[in-house]
Design a protein around this motif. Structure first.
Motif, PDB file in Angstrom:
ATOM      1  N   UNK A  25       0.828  -1.205   0.000  1.00 30.21           N
ATOM      2  CA  UNK A  25       0.000   0.000   0.000  1.00 30.21           C
ATOM      3  C   UNK A  25       0.860   1.252   0.000  1.00 30.21           C
ATOM      4  N   UNK A  26       0.335   2.252  -0.623  1.00 30.14           N
ATOM      5  CA  UNK A  26       0.967   3.579  -0.552  1.00 30.14           C
ATOM      6  C   UNK A  26      -0.068   4.584  -0.072  1.00 30.14           C
ATOM      7  N   UNK A  27       0.392   5.749   0.301  1.00 27.12           N
ATOM      8  CA  UNK A  27      -0.481   6.729   0.922  1.00 27.12           C
ATOM      9  C   UNK A  27      -1.571   7.188  -0.045  1.00 27.12           C
ATOM     10  N   UNK A  28      -2.813   7.154   0.445  1.00 30.23           N
ATOM     11  CA  UNK A  28      -3.984   7.606  -0.297  1.00 30.23           C
ATOM     12  C   UNK A  28      -4.073   6.948  -1.670  1.00 30.23           C
ATOM     13  N   UNK A  81      17.320  -7.874  -9.502  1.00 32.74           N
ATOM     14  CA  UNK A  81      15.861  -7.864  -9.403  1.00 32.74           C
ATOM     15  C   UNK A  81      15.240  -8.647 -10.557  1.00 32.74           C
ATOM     16  N   UNK A  82      14.412  -9.627 -10.196  1.00 32.79           N
ATOM     17  CA  UNK A  82      13.751 -10.461 -11.193  1.00 32.79           C
ATOM     18  C   UNK A  82      12.238 -10.498 -11.006  1.00 32.79           C
ATOM     19  N   UNK A  83      11.736 -10.067  -9.863  1.00 34.04           N
ATOM     20  CA  UNK A  83      10.304 -10.080  -9.612  1.00 34.04           C
ATOM     21  C   UNK A  83       9.823  -8.736  -9.097  1.00 34.04           C
ATOM     22  N   UNK A  84       8.671  -8.277  -9.608  1.00 32.82           N
ATOM     23  CA  UNK A  84       8.124  -6.989  -9.189  1.00 32.82           C
ATOM     24  C   UNK A  84       6.606  -7.074  -9.241  1.00 32.82           C
ATOM     25  N   UNK A  85       5.974  -6.661  -8.138  1.00 32.65           N
ATOM     26  CA  UNK A  85       4.507  -6.619  -8.063  1.00 32.65           C
ATOM     27  C   UNK A  85       4.110  -5.250  -7.552  1.00 32.65           C
ATOM     28  N   UNK A  86       3.125  -4.634  -8.196  1.00 27.30           N
ATOM     29  CA  UNK A  86       2.721  -3.268  -7.882  1.00 27.30           C
ATOM     30  C   UNK A  86       1.275  -3.237  -7.395  1.00 27.30           C
ATOM     31  N   UNK A  87       1.093  -2.928  -6.101  1.00 30.63           N
ATOM     32  CA  UNK A  87      -0.260  -2.751  -5.581  1.00 30.63           C
ATOM     33  C   UNK A  87      -0.789  -3.896  -4.753  1.00 30.63           C
ATOM     34  N   UNK A  88       0.065  -4.534  -3.963  1.00 31.93           N
ATOM     35  CA  UNK A  88      -0.342  -5.678  -3.147  1.00 31.93           C
ATOM     36  C   UNK A  88      -1.091  -5.178  -1.919  1.00 31.93           C
ATOM     37  N   UNK A  89      -2.385  -4.909  -2.085  1.00 32.30           N
ATOM     38  CA  UNK A  89      -3.216  -4.378  -1.005  1.00 32.30           C
ATOM     39  C   UNK A  89      -4.424  -5.268  -0.783  1.00 32.30           C
ATOM     40  N   UNK A  90      -4.800  -5.415   0.471  1.00 34.64           N
ATOM     41  CA  UNK A  90      -6.054  -6.071   0.824  1.00 34.64           C
ATOM     42  C   UNK A  90      -7.142  -5.015   0.985  1.00 34.64           C
ATOM     43  N   UNK A 127      -9.804  -1.041  -1.439  1.00 37.45           N
ATOM     44  CA  UNK A 127     -10.538  -1.988  -2.270  1.00 37.45           C
ATOM     45  C   UNK A 127      -9.899  -2.054  -3.647  1.00 37.45           C
ATOM     46  N   UNK A 128      -9.939  -3.226  -4.274  1.00 38.35           N
ATOM     47  CA  UNK A 128      -9.246  -3.410  -5.542  1.00 38.35           C
ATOM     48  C   UNK A 128      -9.725  -2.421  -6.599  1.00 38.35           C
ATOM     49  N   UNK A 129     -11.015  -2.096  -6.605  1.00 35.71           N
ATOM     50  CA  UNK A 129     -11.535  -1.176  -7.616  1.00 35.71           C
ATOM     51  C   UNK A 129     -11.193   0.277  -7.293  1.00 35.71           C
ATOM     52  N   UNK A 130     -10.735   0.532  -6.071  1.00 37.54           N
ATOM     53  CA  UNK A 130     -10.365   1.893  -5.687  1.00 37.54           C
ATOM     54  C   UNK A 130      -8.882   2.178  -5.915  1.00 37.54           C
TER      55      UNK A 130
END
Length: 319
Positions: A73-76, A99-108, A113-116
């Motif tokens: 998560x990042x702010x707001x 670096x070989x793996x990168x994922x952006x937005x790992x939030x519950x 919310x995923x749509x937000x």
């Protein structure tokens, strides 16, 4: 309704949360190359920005050994995109040679919310890290996925409650000769998922995906159209696993899938969260289960509502 969970693994490594400033002095850090590092800050009322947390990370860890980074998560995040995060990662390229793996937005959902989740243009990340083997992104709002060429990427995941059609076309138009695993959550029109079956047609043709072994086209409210197209798609013959789960798959799409090309070569077919009747589910067991294909089939319909004489059916992950 289901909700995405935090990643527990990336690039074959367990995910480890880089400690907050409060926990930094009491939390021992593992070897830099032993884990995938999740770097996060609070989504609401954060006292530290994500880029500040990343600066602490690069000062505390031997970044030349880091193999995977998970951007949490990042702010707001519900109204602020990841442009500064992407910029910080690109600026750090010389210090991240492994670096070989990168994922952006790992939030519950408690974080956002995923749509937000407000996303942005992820093209520069793929262009800036040409040696990545795994890339993933969560959140479809504002997502821009241009057509790219990437020679080493083996796994691509896009998780959304609604994936913009232009981004679907971007993935479909990308040259990814090493890609073995593709998983797209196409979502629903209620949350911006406006892709049509023609947008995924190049994926089903498979011309740019010669090494593809796993295909997931799921969490879609056009799941019947997808299943019908998959029934005659050239790419299916080279697959080991096929995932059409989490969407609005009804008897129409299920019957078309069974009547299409043989699927007995698959190791696994995942159709969980569906709207198939008991007789058709049994038919899948008879035709495929008996030949050794592992099947993921829910017994009984996914949730549906009857309102004003109309049946309303839902994808598994929307909001």
């Amino acid at each position: 309704m289901s909700y995405p969970r935090h990643l527990t693994e990336s690039c074959g490594l367990p995910v480890f949360d880089f400690p907050t400033p409060e926990d930094a002095e009491t939390t021992p850090l593992p070897p830099a190359d032993a884990v995938a590092w999740r770097i996060s800050c609070d989504s609401y009322d954060s006292e530290e920005s994500w880029t500040e947390a990343f600066a602490r990370f690069t000062a505390a860890v031997d970044t030349t050994l880091v193999r995977a980074i998970v951007v949490g998560s990042w702010e707001e995040a519900y109204e602020t995109g990841p442009e500064e995060i992407i910029g910080a990662l690109l600026d750090a390229r010389p210090r991240l040679p492994a670096l070989r793996g990168l994922f952006l937005g790992d939030m519950e959902s408690e974080q956002c919310e995923i749509s937000w989740i407000t996303q942005g243009d992820i093209g520069p990340l793929l262009e800036g890290f040409p040696e990545l083997v795994e890339f993933g992104v969560r959140g479809g709002s504002g997502l821009v996925f241009p057509a790219v060429t990437h020679r080493t990427l083996r796994s691509l995941t896009v998780e959304t409650g609604g994936m913009p059609a232009e981004s679907v076309r971007g993935v479909a138009g990308s040259d990814l000769p090493a890609l073995e695993h593709l998983d797209l959550w196409l979502g629903t029109s209620n949350y911006g998922g406006d892709a049509a079956i023609t947008d995924v047609a190049p994926i089903l043709d498979g011309d740019r995906l010669p090494r593809l072994r796993h295909l997931g086209l799921r969490n879609s409210d056009i799941q019947d159209e997808i299943a019908t197209a998959v029934a005659s798609a050239p790419v299916v013959a080279r697959l080991e696993t096929l995932d059409l789960s989490m969407g609005v798959l009804t008897e129409q799409g299920g019957a078309a899938l069974l009547a299409g090309q043989p699927l007995t070569h698959l190791k696994k077919l995942d159709l969980h969260h569906n709207y198939l009747g008991a007789a058709l589910l049994e038919r899948f067991q008879e035709v495929l289960g008996a030949t050794g294909v592992t099947l993921e089939l829910n017994r009984g319909h996914a949730d549906e509502d009857d309102y004003d004489g109309r049946i309303w059916r839902y994808v598994a992950v929307g909001e």
